[in-house]
Design an enzyme around this catalytic site. Structure first.
Site, PDB file in Angstrom:
ATOM      1  N   SER A 123     -47.450 -31.068  40.110  1.00 17.69           N
ATOM      2  CA  SER A 123     -46.819 -31.838  41.448  1.00 17.69           C
ATOM      3  C   SER A 123     -45.577 -30.673  42.112  1.00 17.69           C
ATOM      4  CB  SER A 123     -46.818 -32.939  41.559  1.00 17.69           C
ATOM      5  OG  SER A 123     -48.041 -33.287  41.586  1.00 17.69           O
ATOM      6  N   GLU A 148       0.860  -1.262   0.124  1.00 17.53           N
ATOM      7  CA  GLU A 148       0.288  -0.144   0.067  1.00 17.53           C
ATOM      8  C   GLU A 148       0.588   1.825   0.488  1.00 17.53           C
ATOM      9  OE1 GLU A 148      -3.409   0.424  -0.023  1.00 17.53           O
ATOM     10  OE2 GLU A 148      -3.955  -2.256  -0.159  1.00 17.53           O
TER      11      GLU A 148
END
Length: 816
Positions: A478, A90
């Site tokens: 229950s 770059e």
């Protein structure tokens, strides 16, 4: 000659004037542009969006939450070779220029002038500094004005930041394709490696991508990507960063990309991960969750989670096979062409049921069907060209009932072109599968801390994201009863207290018929001990006990244990007619398992921010002297447990012992197969709409629920003991197979006395029907009977069953 000199002077004067005018115009233009320039000094405080990473308890990465998948790495931690690759690709003069490259700009201007009017994209000569200016402060529009702003900002950035600071911003911000931002995330996503483990050819590929991430996709444009990678390697050789030989060897290697999958990275953790995401979003907000780079350590045990999902899925499939019916294929495709693989691949299936695969029926006969299995995806994401076939035998699909009966031939179930699920068995044969209609949930929790070790919210997260462990409010039936009995034991009753099991009518108010609670099976059994009431899940006894204590007390216990924050104090609630979640009920049972200490169910152990600072710690213990810098022979620090004692430890042991009886002699005898001390309780609601089992060992509490999402009858006999308890048993056997059995600890001061299990009266040790029952100081087995509820039955004895009538009036050994 003089005239010529005057002419030259005239031209020079005009040139100076024009130059001054141009300079003034340029100054005015630049001054106008600079008014709108962003504040580049904000980069000093810039914190890039970083993904939040969620880990299991053993450190395995579970999930990444992010809008931009990025890991921020300080410049000092980025390997030099990575920096060199990007500089070569770059901006090779990065450490020498002032922010712009005049020669490069000149070349770009000439190129753009030549290409003007051709429709080609403008080219640039952006330095890394200019790219930082563009990426952080400007838009990506291709205009000369933006390029000028970019250059001006680059000059200013170079004056305010060091080169390393600029490069750090660039390497952490740049987009590198496949959803990865920055070199840290890209190395993990593309190569499943940390940035320090990358090889030269991998580094070069990363540096090749910024020029055009979509143009150099590792799969779609592989040749182009390799060409660009090799170009970067050549530039690195040219700049002296690597040797010629290294470059040759790197270019000869393939582009070996291993894309890390998105989504859950720990198998079976989908429901757990989503529950963590919801908690983080509620606690910190969506923006902080997706951008602040939190590091989250959860309580999930990956091995236990896999076993939990397997146990629940196997249980749901087993229920579907026993009580369900064949509901048809998941799709249909044309099989006229020889290549059915591509069409089969397009049929959407459940991607989180790895044991199953989809298949298309190619042909059928009376005794078998030939199916084609879904082709695999190769590493490059392309579909395999291999086509695999398998047989499905009629003998293995008898469960697929059609019109209420088992199929007599395969044609009753399958037709050519049908797309179905199949599973490969250990023997190698394939069997037909379908997604169960019934669903359920399982939660496994450390009873001493509340840490959730495993959580499964349904059969498949891909099918339904609704979490039945945390979001489904269902009647517990229950499984609520132990809290009624715990309230009684905390308030003067003993496990040998006797309650009358006989018909009773409860007035419900003006205009309503009396409520007549029934036992499962419709029978009544006369006077029975509290232990018997729990072990055999007697409804009428529970209602009488709650009536004797008062439902206000029961409602307070439900709130204290976190089961129901606002339980109505009506007697039907004593049988679990309210609503709660599997998570809440499992936490409530954990409080009985740990000796009565309050625990809050937790999914998260610790949270750190992006700087590694701990901002949340799940620790319910207080240590005032744990931060000493030096040891000078001082005593070890003392950990103080600040959790509330919600239940007397002696009561907790008594109810635990009674629930051990549920497993040994009661409604869940199948749980004995776990092979270690287990306490628990079954639960079944009216018409078998909900089936529960919640139980625990000294080190693990597990809650299981099974039911349809829209409550409806599951069928006679679909009880907690028959449907939910087997899932609990399978999970416990698997999860604790390597752990030694532990006994429940008896609190100091509690006396164990031999009593007759049926009458509750003191008995000689070793006599038939005796058990050791636990009694608190100051309590003991009764010497004579006091039957709770008996005094209310005078005048309605004609309603008793023959068995109950004889028991009440005469027949239990002269108890009365």
């Amino acid at each position: 000659m003089r005239l010529f000199l005057k002419f030259i002077g005239y031209l020079f004067g005009i040139s100076v004037v024009l130059g001054l005018i141009a300079a003034a115009g340029l100054w005015i233009y630049l001054n106008d542009i600079t008014k709108d320039l962003p504040d580049y000094t904000a980069l000093k405080d810039y914190e890039p969006p970083v993904m939040t990473r969620v880990h299991a308890a053993d450190g395995h990465l579970m999930y990444e939450f992010a809008r931009e998948r990025r890991l921020f790495i300080p410049i000092q931690a980025i390997p030099d070779r990575v920096k060199q690759a990007f500089l070569s690709a770059e901006d090779k003069n990065f450490y020498d220029h002032i922010g712009i490259d005049p020669w490069g700009i000149g070349r770009a201007v000439i190129t753009n002038v030549r290409n003007s009017g051709s429709g080609r994209r403008l080219v640039g000569a952006s330095t890394i500094t200019q790219q930082v200016a563009k990426n952080f402060l400007l838009t990506g529009e291709q205009k000369y004005e933006r390029k000028i702003k970019e250059a001006l900002l680059a000059l200013r950035i170079e004056q305010a930041f060091t080169k390393d600071e600029i490069l750090e911003l660039y390497l952490n911000e740049i987009y590198l394709g496949v959803g990865a931002y920055g070199v840290g995330a890209a190395s993990l996503i593309l190569f499943d490696k940390s940035v320090h483990e990358l090889e030269l050819q991998e580094i070069a590929y990363l540096a090749a991508v910024p020029k055009g991430p979509s143009n150099y996709h590792p799969y779609r444009y592989r040749d182009r990507a390799i060409e660009r990678r090799n170009w970067v390697i050549d530039r690195m050789v040219e700049n002296g960063y690597v040797s010629v030989q290294e470059g040759i060897e790197a270019k000869a290697k393939p582009l070996d990309v291993k894309l890390r999958p998105t989504g859950n990275l720990v198998r079976a953790s989908e429901y757990f991960s989503e529950a963590v995401r919801r908690q983080l979003a509620a606690q910190y907000g969506e923006e902080k969750l997706y951008e602040d780079g939190l590091s989250v350590r959860t309580s999930l045990n990956p091995d236990m989670q896999l076993k939990a999902r397997k146990a629940l899925r196997d249980g749901l499939v087993d229920f579907d096979h026993k009580r369900g019916k064949w509901r048809g294929p998941i799709g249909n495709i044309e099989i006229a062409s020889s290549d059915w693989g591509a069409a089969l691949d397009k049929v959407q299936t459940l991607n989180d049921v790895p044991e199953w695969t989809s298949a298309v029926v190619l042909s059928v006969s009376n005794q078998k069907a030939v199916v084609g299995l879904r082709p695999e995806r190769l590493a490059n994401r392309k579909l395999s060209t291999e086509r695999v076939r398998a047989d499905l035998n009629l003998s293995d699909m008898k469960w697929a009932r059609v019109n209420g009966r088992a199929p007599r031939n395969v044609q009753e179930v399958l037709n050519p072109g049908d797309v179905v699920y199949v599973q490969r068995m250990p023997s190698g044969k394939y069997v037909l599968r379908q997604v169960p209609e019934v669903s359920g949930a399982l939660v496994a929790m450390d009873p001493h801390t509340g840490r959730v070790l495993a959580l499964v919210g349904g059969f498949s997260y891909a099918e339904s994201q609704f979490n039945r462990a945390t979001q489904a409010w269902r009647q517990p039936g229950s499984v609520f009863k132990p809290f009624v009995y715990a309230a009684a034991l905390d308030n003067g009753y003993t496990p040998s207290s006797v309650v009358l099991d006989a018909p009773v009518e409860i007035e419900q108010g003006p205009g309503q018929d009396p409520w007549k609670p029934q036992n499962y099976g419709g029978k009544f059994y006369g006077p029975s001990t509290l232990r018997t009431g729990i072990e055999l899940s007697r409804n009428v006894m529970t209602v009488r006990l709650a009536q004797d204590m008062g439902m206000d007390l029961v409602s307070e216990y439900a709130r204290s244990f976190g089961i129901d924050d606002n339980m109505m104090p009506v007697l039907s609630m004593s049988l679990g007619a309210g609503e709660t979640t599997v998570m809440r009920m499992t936490a409530a049972y954990s409080m009985m398992a740990n000796g009565g200490r309050r625990v809050q169910p937790t999914l998260i152990d610790r949270i750190q921010n992006r700087y590694g600072e701990t901002i949340y710690q799940n620790d319910q213990l207080v240590c005032t002297n744990c931060s000493e810098e030096y040891w000078d022979n001082q005593a070890e620090p003392e950990l103080i447990d600040t959790r509330e004692q919600v239940l007397d430890p002696m009561t907790a042991y008594q109810i635990t012992s009674m629930m051990e009886g549920v497993v040994q002699r009661g409604t869940a005898t199948g749980v004995k197969a776990v092979g270690r001390p287990v306490a628990g309780k079954t639960g079944t609601t009216n018409d078998e709409r909900d089936a529960w089992f919640v139980g625990f060992t000294p080190e693990l509490t597990v809650g299981v629920f099974v039911g349809y999402d829209t409550p409806r009858k599951m069928g006679r006999g679909a009880t907690g003991g028959q449907v939910a308890a087997p899932i609990f048993t399978a999970f416990m056997k698997d999860a604790l197979q390597d752990a030694p059995p532990l006994e429940f600890r008896v609190p100091n001061g509690l006396r164990l006395v031999s009593i007759n299990r049926r009458t509750g009266l003191r008995a000689s040790a070793g006599a038939p029907g005796t058990i050791l029952e636990s009694f608190k100081p100051g309590t003991s087995p009764p010497d004579s009977y006091s039957v709770i509820g008996f005094q209310d039955e005078i005048g309605i004895r004609q309603d008793l069953s023959p068995e109950a009538g004889r028991a009440v009036m005469s027949g239990t050994g002269g108890l009365y």
